[in-house]
Design an enzyme around this catalytic site. Structure first.
Site, mmCIF file in Angstrom:
data_model
loop_
_atom_site.group_PDB
_atom_site.id
_atom_site.type_symbol
_atom_site.label_atom_id
_atom_site.label_comp_id
_atom_site.label_asym_id
_atom_site.label_seq_id
_atom_site.Cartn_x
_atom_site.Cartn_y
_atom_site.Cartn_z
ATOM 1 N N SER A 138 38.725 40.982 45.579
ATOM 2 C CA SER A 138 38.417 41.604 44.289
ATOM 3 C C SER A 138 37.351 40.756 43.614
ATOM 4 O O SER A 138 37.180 39.572 43.940
ATOM 5 C CB SER A 138 39.679 41.637 43.413
ATOM 6 O OG SER A 138 39.367 41.954 42.079
ATOM 7 N N TYR B 129 47.275 37.869 39.558
ATOM 8 C CA TYR B 129 46.382 38.644 40.418
ATOM 9 C C TYR B 129 45.115 37.852 40.716
ATOM 10 O O TYR B 129 44.658 37.777 41.864
ATOM 11 C CB TYR B 129 46.037 39.966 39.738
ATOM 12 C CG TYR B 129 45.209 40.902 40.587
ATOM 13 C CD1 TYR B 129 45.789 41.629 41.607
ATOM 14 C CD2 TYR B 129 43.844 41.071 40.341
ATOM 15 C CE1 TYR B 129 45.033 42.515 42.380
ATOM 16 C CE2 TYR B 129 43.083 41.940 41.103
ATOM 17 C CZ TYR B 129 43.682 42.662 42.124
ATOM 18 O OH TYR B 129 42.928 43.529 42.896
#
Length: 264
Positions: A146, A159
């Site tokens: 990501s 995350y």
């Protein structure tokens, strides 16, 4: 449209029944690869998905279910693919989960699950896939990380931590196998409109006490120069490139596809 770019290659894509994973699986199959789908769909849904991909591409995809939060199951997924396909050339670690909350309010069980699926599963599948790739002198590992593998956002500390870990892991693996015909890269998308992002919209709406349409405009895409979500097929096309011969010197990298979000 089907091409022959990856003809004869065998690929496993984790978390490939929707979103980015499904788009990557479809793109690999269109490029000629035989793809093992993975997810937790009911048997009838999984068969329909497999059959649709077979009809579109003329390949013979498979489907396996495995709980990636369990290390033995993650390794078993690779082993079952090796048995079904007779080998594995491409591993795309796409499966991941997300939960948005302040650190001091973050549930311990969500932290543990996020580590297990977002990080440990990548380790276990890679460990299981590498011996065969080394033996054949060719392999492609693409870890879907990501943009949060390179930068951070509030309320996403766990995350962000897991995706930073995936980027670092990808770099280290690339160094280990650099002379063995194997590449390993982290693909780092910005905001792609997927079921995972839809859930983030809901979570962020709760955190910020805003309507969902304002969360999209004022929170998620606030710093996005292009002011649009990235499409899953854009990420998939990038993944296919990383699996190609043209990308044989692209390894140990964190490849951004984020609409210039991290350029600020």
């Amino acid at each position: 449209m089907k091409t022959a770019e990856l003809a004869g290659k065998r690929a496993l894509v984790t978390g490939s029944t929707s979103g980015i994973g499904l788009a990557v699986a479809q793109a690999l199959a269109r490029a000629g690869a035989r793809v093992m789908l993975h997810g937790s769909r009911p048997a009838a849904d999984a068969e329909a998905l497999r059959a649709a991909l077979a009809a579109e591409t003329g390949t013979a995809p498979g489907y396996l279910s495995a709980n990636l939060a369990d290390g033995a199951a993650a390794r078993g997924l690779v082993e079952a693919t090796l048995e079904a396909f007779g080998g594995l050339d491409i591993l795309v670690n796409n499966a991941g989960i997300q939960h948005v909350a302040a650190v001091d309010a973050f549930p311990d069980e969500n932290w543990a699950q996020m580590l297990a699926i977002n990080v440990s599963a990548v380790f276990h599948t890679t460990k299981a896939a590498l011996p065969g790739m080394k033996a054949q002198g060719w392999g492609r590992i693409v870890n879907i990380a990501s943009a949060h593998g390179l930068v951070a956002s509030p309320f996403k500390a766990p995350y962000t931590a897991t995706k930073h870990a995936v980027v670092g892991f990808s770099k280290a693996v690339a160094l280990e196998v650099a002379e063995q015909g194997i590449t390993c890269n982290a693909l780092c998308p910005g905001y792609v409109r997927t079921p995972l992002v839809d859930k983030q919209v809901v979570d962020q709406a709760k955190v910020h006490n805003l309507p969902e349409e304002r969360v999209i405009r004022e929170v998620i895409l606030a710093a996005q120069p292009t002011k649009r979500f990235i499409e899953a097929d854009e990420v998939a096309a990038f993944a296919v490139f990383l699996c190609s011969e043209a990308a044989r010197s692209v390894t140990g990298s964190a490849q951004l596809i984020d609409g210039a979000w991290t350029a600020r």
